[in-house]
Design a protein around this motif. Structure first.
Motif, short mmCIF file in Angstrom:
data_model
loop_
_atom_site.label_atom_id
_atom_site.label_comp_id
_atom_site.label_asym_id
_atom_site.label_seq_id
_atom_site.Cartn_x
_atom_site.Cartn_y
_atom_site.Cartn_z
N TRP A 90 0.84 -1.21 0.00
CA TRP A 90 0.00 0.00 0.00
C TRP A 90 0.87 1.25 0.00
CZ3 TRP A 90 -5.39 0.40 0.07
CH2 TRP A 90 -6.08 -0.82 0.15
N GLN A 124 -6.90 7.73 -9.10
CA GLN A 124 -7.17 6.50 -8.36
C GLN A 124 -6.22 5.41 -8.80
OE1 GLN A 124 -8.61 3.28 -9.13
NE2 GLN A 124 -8.64 2.78 -6.97
N SER A 125 -5.74 4.66 -7.83
CA SER A 125 -4.85 3.54 -8.11
C SER A 125 -5.09 2.48 -7.04
CB SER A 125 -3.40 4.02 -8.06
OG SER A 125 -2.52 2.93 -8.23
N ASP A 126 -4.90 1.23 -7.40
CA ASP A 126 -5.06 0.16 -6.42
C ASP A 126 -4.07 0.34 -5.27
OD1 ASP A 126 -6.98 -0.94 -8.02
OD2 ASP A 126 -5.75 -2.59 -8.76
N HIS A 127 -4.52 0.01 -4.10
CA HIS A 127 -3.69 -0.02 -2.91
C HIS A 127 -3.05 1.32 -2.56
CE1 HIS A 127 -4.10 -4.31 -3.86
NE2 HIS A 127 -4.11 -4.45 -2.56
N THR A 182 -12.42 -1.70 -1.55
CA THR A 182 -10.97 -1.69 -1.44
C THR A 182 -10.38 -2.09 -2.77
OG1 THR A 182 -10.90 -3.97 -0.73
CG2 THR A 182 -10.97 -2.31 1.01
N ALA A 183 -9.17 -1.65 -2.98
CA ALA A 183 -8.49 -1.95 -4.24
C ALA A 183 -8.23 -3.44 -4.40
CB ALA A 183 -7.18 -1.17 -4.30
N SER A 184 -8.17 -4.14 -3.29
CA SER A 184 -7.86 -5.57 -3.37
C SER A 184 -9.05 -6.38 -3.85
CB SER A 184 -7.43 -6.08 -1.99
OG SER A 184 -8.52 -5.98 -1.08
#
Length: 193
Positions: A90, A124-127, A182-184
């Motif tokens: 993260w 926006q980006s994962d984690h 959540t990005a996950s």
């Protein structure tokens, strides 16, 4: 010291934390994030009495009040932290007026395996998420408009205790987005282990 142990002042060198109860201090949260053994003062007394380091199993801190208030089990959270750092993978940006201040929050985030980023994310980006407060709304408004999650300090303070990343639960009020997760891709807002 007589038993061969050392008192250290850096959480990154610590293996055991001796305290009387759960505390949401930087030191406590860093040690928990690293999966350190957290024992009560009776452990030191027993070690001194026996002349050697004894098992910590019966001396793990039990604080039913804090565990009830924050909905967690210290023993379980220590085990989760040992198995995998909460914020591994993260990226976290922090605004200037958060409490604890950024230099202290940075220690907690890094102890939990997170990476600190120096500039506010603009897409926006994962984690990734931003830790901020209402006072710093000028810092994160652009990020919100581009889908970046902006959360209160509780994403770390409570998240470390629970060993859960709960994005939606801890988003700033003016940052609530419909259908965010959540990005996950795990269940709605929790990082389960």
């Amino acid at each position: 010291k007589r038993l061969g142990g050392l008192m250290v002042y850096s959480v990154f060198q610590c293996t055991h934390l001796v305290t009387d109860k759960v505390r949401r201090t930087v030191k406590f949260l860093c040690c928990l994030s690293r999966g350190c053994t957290i024992v009560n003062t009776n452990w030191l007394d027993k070690c001194k009495e026996d002349g050697c380091f004894v098992s910590t199993d019966t001396f793990i801190v039990k604080d039913r009040t804090a565990e009830r208030i924050y909905s967690f089990s210290l023993k379980d959270s220590i085990m989760k932290a040992r198995s995998s750092p909460l914020l591994k993978g993260w990226s976290v940006f922090m605004s200037d007026n958060i409490k604890p201040p950024p230099n202290e929050m940075k220690e907690i985030v890094q102890s939990a395996g997170g990476q600190i980023v120096d500039s506010c994310p603009t897409e926006q980006s994962d984690h990734q998420f931003i830790i901020s407060c209402e006072e710093d709304s000028n810092v994160y408004q652009h990020a919100i408009s581009h889908g970046v999650s902006v959360c209160t300090n509780e994403i770390i303070l409570t998240g470390v205790l629970r060993q859960l990343i709960e994005i939606e639960t801890h988003q700033l009020k003016n940052n609530k987005r419909k259908g965010s997760s959540t990005a996950s891709g795990r269940t709605a807002t929790k990082r389960k282990r």
